[in-house]
Design a protein around this motif. Structure first.
Motif, short mmCIF file in Angstrom:
data_model
loop_
_atom_site.label_atom_id
_atom_site.label_comp_id
_atom_site.label_asym_id
_atom_site.label_seq_id
_atom_site.Cartn_x
_atom_site.Cartn_y
_atom_site.Cartn_z
N MET B 1 0.83 -1.21 0.00
CA MET B 1 0.00 0.00 0.00
C MET B 1 0.87 1.26 0.00
SD MET B 1 -3.24 -0.28 -0.22
CE MET B 1 -3.87 1.26 0.44
N TYR B 2 0.29 2.29 -0.56
CA TYR B 2 1.00 3.57 -0.62
C TYR B 2 0.18 4.65 0.09
CZ TYR B 2 3.90 1.31 -4.12
OH TYR B 2 4.76 0.46 -4.76
N LYS B 3 0.89 5.55 0.73
CA LYS B 3 0.24 6.68 1.40
C LYS B 3 0.73 7.97 0.73
CE LYS B 3 4.01 6.86 4.77
NZ LYS B 3 4.46 6.71 6.15
N ARG B 4 0.01 9.06 0.98
CA ARG B 4 0.49 10.33 0.43
C ARG B 4 1.75 10.76 1.18
NH1 ARG B 4 -3.07 15.07 3.31
NH2 ARG B 4 -3.46 13.92 5.20
N SER B 5 2.65 11.40 0.46
CA SER B 5 3.87 11.89 1.10
C SER B 5 3.54 13.08 1.99
CB SER B 5 4.88 12.31 0.05
OG SER B 5 5.94 13.03 0.66
N ARG B 6 4.22 13.18 3.12
CA ARG B 6 4.03 14.32 4.01
C ARG B 6 4.67 15.59 3.43
NH1 ARG B 6 5.16 13.31 9.15
NH2 ARG B 6 5.45 15.49 9.61
N PHE B 7 5.43 15.43 2.33
CA PHE B 7 6.11 16.58 1.74
C PHE B 7 5.38 17.10 0.50
CE2 PHE B 7 9.75 14.07 3.66
CZ PHE B 7 9.76 14.81 4.83
N ASN B 8 4.13 16.67 0.32
CA ASN B 8 3.33 17.15 -0.81
C ASN B 8 2.71 18.51 -0.54
OD1 ASN B 8 3.65 14.79 -2.26
ND2 ASN B 8 1.63 13.96 -1.78
N VAL B 9 2.52 19.27 -1.63
CA VAL B 9 1.62 20.42 -1.62
C VAL B 9 0.68 20.22 -2.80
CG1 VAL B 9 1.38 22.92 -1.85
CG2 VAL B 9 3.33 21.97 -0.64
N VAL B 10 -0.63 20.34 -2.56
CA VAL B 10 -1.62 20.19 -3.63
C VAL B 10 -2.37 21.50 -3.76
CG1 VAL B 10 -3.63 18.89 -4.41
CG2 VAL B 10 -1.85 17.74 -3.08
N SER B 11 -2.43 22.00 -5.00
CA SER B 11 -3.07 23.30 -5.22
C SER B 11 -3.87 23.26 -6.51
CB SER B 11 -1.97 24.37 -5.30
OG SER B 11 -2.54 25.63 -5.53
N GLU B 12 -4.90 24.08 -6.57
CA GLU B 12 -5.73 24.15 -7.78
C GLU B 12 -5.44 25.41 -8.57
OE1 GLU B 12 -9.97 23.63 -7.83
OE2 GLU B 12 -9.83 21.89 -6.52
N GLY B 46 -4.67 7.44 -0.18
CA GLY B 46 -3.64 6.44 -0.45
C GLY B 46 -4.10 5.53 -1.58
N ALA B 47 -3.26 4.56 -1.95
CA ALA B 47 -3.57 3.72 -3.11
C ALA B 47 -2.81 2.41 -3.03
CB ALA B 47 -3.19 4.46 -4.40
N SER B 48 -3.26 1.46 -3.85
CA SER B 48 -2.59 0.15 -3.87
C SER B 48 -1.42 0.15 -4.85
CB SER B 48 -3.60 -0.92 -4.29
OG SER B 48 -4.05 -0.63 -5.60
N GLY B 49 -1.39 1.12 -5.76
CA GLY B 49 -0.28 1.18 -6.72
C GLY B 49 -0.49 0.30 -7.94
N GLU B 50 -1.74 -0.11 -8.17
CA GLU B 50 -1.98 -1.07 -9.26
C GLU B 50 -2.16 -0.39 -10.62
OE1 GLU B 50 -5.32 -3.22 -7.81
OE2 GLU B 50 -4.13 -4.34 -6.35
N LEU B 57 2.24 8.40 -9.80
CA LEU B 57 2.30 9.18 -8.56
C LEU B 57 3.39 8.65 -7.64
CD1 LEU B 57 -1.55 9.60 -7.86
CD2 LEU B 57 0.02 11.29 -8.83
N VAL B 58 3.61 7.35 -7.69
CA VAL B 58 4.69 6.74 -6.89
C VAL B 58 6.04 7.18 -7.44
CG1 VAL B 58 5.81 4.57 -6.25
CG2 VAL B 58 3.31 4.76 -6.15
N GLN B 59 6.17 7.13 -8.78
CA GLN B 59 7.46 7.48 -9.40
C GLN B 59 7.86 8.92 -9.09
OE1 GLN B 59 6.83 6.65 -13.55
NE2 GLN B 59 7.13 4.45 -13.29
N GLN B 60 6.89 9.81 -9.02
CA GLN B 60 7.21 11.22 -8.76
C GLN B 60 7.38 11.52 -7.27
OE1 GLN B 60 8.03 13.22 -11.20
NE2 GLN B 60 7.58 11.56 -12.63
N GLY B 61 7.09 10.51 -6.43
CA GLY B 61 7.27 10.71 -4.99
C GLY B 61 6.05 11.27 -4.29
N PHE B 62 4.93 11.41 -5.01
CA PHE B 62 3.71 11.95 -4.39
C PHE B 62 3.05 10.89 -3.49
CE2 PHE B 62 3.48 14.39 -8.60
CZ PHE B 62 4.25 15.42 -8.11
N LEU B 63 3.18 9.62 -3.88
CA LEU B 63 2.76 8.50 -3.04
C LEU B 63 4.02 7.75 -2.61
CD1 LEU B 63 -0.28 7.00 -5.05
CD2 LEU B 63 -0.40 8.24 -2.87
#
Lengths: 10, 431
Positions: B1-12, B46-50, B57-63
């Motif tokens: 399982m994957y969780k969101r990184s604590r170092f993310n910023v999400v903006s619109e 979070g996500a399973s990464g499937e 998102l995993v490759q970029q470090g967001f998850l």
């Protein structure tokens, strides 16, 4: 998804 | 399982797109309206990464893997600042200046670089060369172009050693621009300089009120003419047009930005960099009409945005500062030193008179005589002393060390302008 800046291990 | 990184910023964005940034990987990505809701969900729950999107998102470090201890990652990243194959030297070829700017904090006690200091630098770099992968030199002052012969002489050695020892050499210059003729600029490029920061504080009236020559005359016309002549130079470089603003120059900025567009809007190598005038320790500090914090946070990015809309890009320093470790000041880096014109060694360019900033001297044979207890003061006063910094989304970028001098002087957290308005900055990067 459009990559503006590629993520890498520092 | 994957969780969101604590170092993310999400903006619109205004268009409903999603911008996501991660300060550990340095990734910045833009998702269109169709993807936005799904990505928002994945980065919340979070996500399973499937799926392919989840893998991206995993490759970029967001998850990140749910087992990862991200605070430990940040601690390890901080430890890597001690690698010795990368070095940054801030060199003062002279500490004299042909200007007397109203907000200047220097008092010019030392003149041109001595023979002893030059020889010490040459020997030091020659001795260190075999251990280096990278050497960055920042030419600073005083006004460094008053001693361009020193820059030429030392650059010749640095480039030669880089070639012999096979390391990457790069340099930049901070200059008032008065002596930055086309010929001098072309010589700087030959010397490995890739970026030149020139300060221009508004149109002629505003600039000349703040940045006078030592004889009291204005400096605007000469600087502007010099800058215009640089458009004829071929090459890949950045001219950072730095503008320091205060309460009394705010109203004139829109006209100034239009003037920049008219003169430099056709050359994307000229980029803007707006910063507030501050009380940096100069003799006029109490008289300076500095802006308050809210005005600063608003105006830096308002002016930057107006410039972008006029076709003037913002300095690469801004997006660059969001990279991991990129907002750590040189004063806080173990392998970074200021070499003054008399071979004294300092850590911080804002506090030459402070005893804890006077580390020692560079000997003629290339030996650094340094008080490492003083080095420790500058390099260990960041996130390790501040629980808020340890939990901050920006921690990998600044390590609580954006300005150790400010933290020491005020006791306050030295957050960068970019971090304070990160969502606005991301929207400008995405434009």
């Amino acid at each position: 998804m459009k990559i503006i800046q590629q993520g890498v291990t520092p | 399982m994957y969780k969101r990184s604590r170092f993310n910023v999400v903006s619109e964005t205004d268009l409903g797109e999603l911008i996501v940034y991660n300060s550990y990987s340095g990734a910045i990505a833009l998702f269109d309206k169709e993807e936005a809701e799904k990505v928002h969900g994945l980065l919340t729950k979070g996500a399973s990464g499937e799926t392919h999107l989840e893998q991206q998102l995993v490759q970029q470090g967001f998850l990140v893997s749910s087992e990862i201890d991200e605070k430990r990652r940040a601690t390890f990243l901080h430890q890597t600042m001690h690698r010795t194959d990368s070095m940054h030297l801030v060199i003062l070829p002279t500490e004299s200046c042909n200007f007397r700017c109203t907000y200047c904090y220097e008092d010019f006690p030392r003149g041109k670089m001595t023979e002893k200091a030059k020889q010490g630098l040459k020997n030091y770099v020659q001795q260190q060369g075999k251990y280096l992968k990278q050497l960055t030199v920042s030419w600073f002052g005083g006004e460094p172009l008053l001693a361009d012969d020193v820059i030429n002489e030392l650059s010749e050695t640095f480039l030669q050693v880089a070639n012999e020892q096979d390391f990457v050499y790069s340099a930049e210059v901070a200059t008032n621009g008065y002596l930055l003729t086309k010929d001098r600029f072309e010589q700087l490029l030959k010397n490995g300089v890739q970026q030149v920061m020139v300060t221009i504080d508004g149109n002629e009236v505003e600039h000349n009120q703040r940045r006078k020559l030592a004889n009291g005359e204005g400096s605007f016309a000469t600087i502007f003419e010099n800058l215009r002549s640089l458009k004829e130079v071929e090459g890949d470089f950045e001219i950072t047009l730095r503008t320091n603003f205060d309460e009394e120059s705010l109203a004139a900025m829109p006209d100034f930005i239009s003037s920049l567009k008219a003169n430099f809007g056709d050359d994307p190598r000229f980029k803007t960099y707006f910063r507030p005038v501050a009380r940096w320790g100069g003799k006029n500090d109490e008289c300076l009409p500095v802006c308050d914090r809210n005005t600063i946070d608003e105006k830096i990015w308002e002016f930057t945005e107006k410039a972008i809309e006029e076709g003037l890009p913002m300095s690469a320093l801004i997006a660059g500062s969001l990279q991991p470790t990129a907002s750590v000041c040189y004063a806080a880096k173990p392998n970074s030193f200021i070499i003054a014109s008399d071979a004294q060694i300092f850590k911080c360019t804002l506090a030459f008179d402070a005893e804890e900033n006077q580390l020692g001297t560079l000997e003629e044979d290339g030996t650094l005589n340094i008080d490492y207890d003083k080095v420790a003061l500058w390099t260990t006063s960041g996130e390790e002393t501040d629980e808020n910094c340890q939990s901050c989304f920006f921690r990998p970028a600044c390590q609580g060390n954006h300005c150790p001098f400010y933290r020491k002087a005020t006791g306050d957290r030295p957050c960068s302008h970019e971090k304070r308005q990160i969502k606005k900055v991301l929207s400008l990067i995405a434009k």
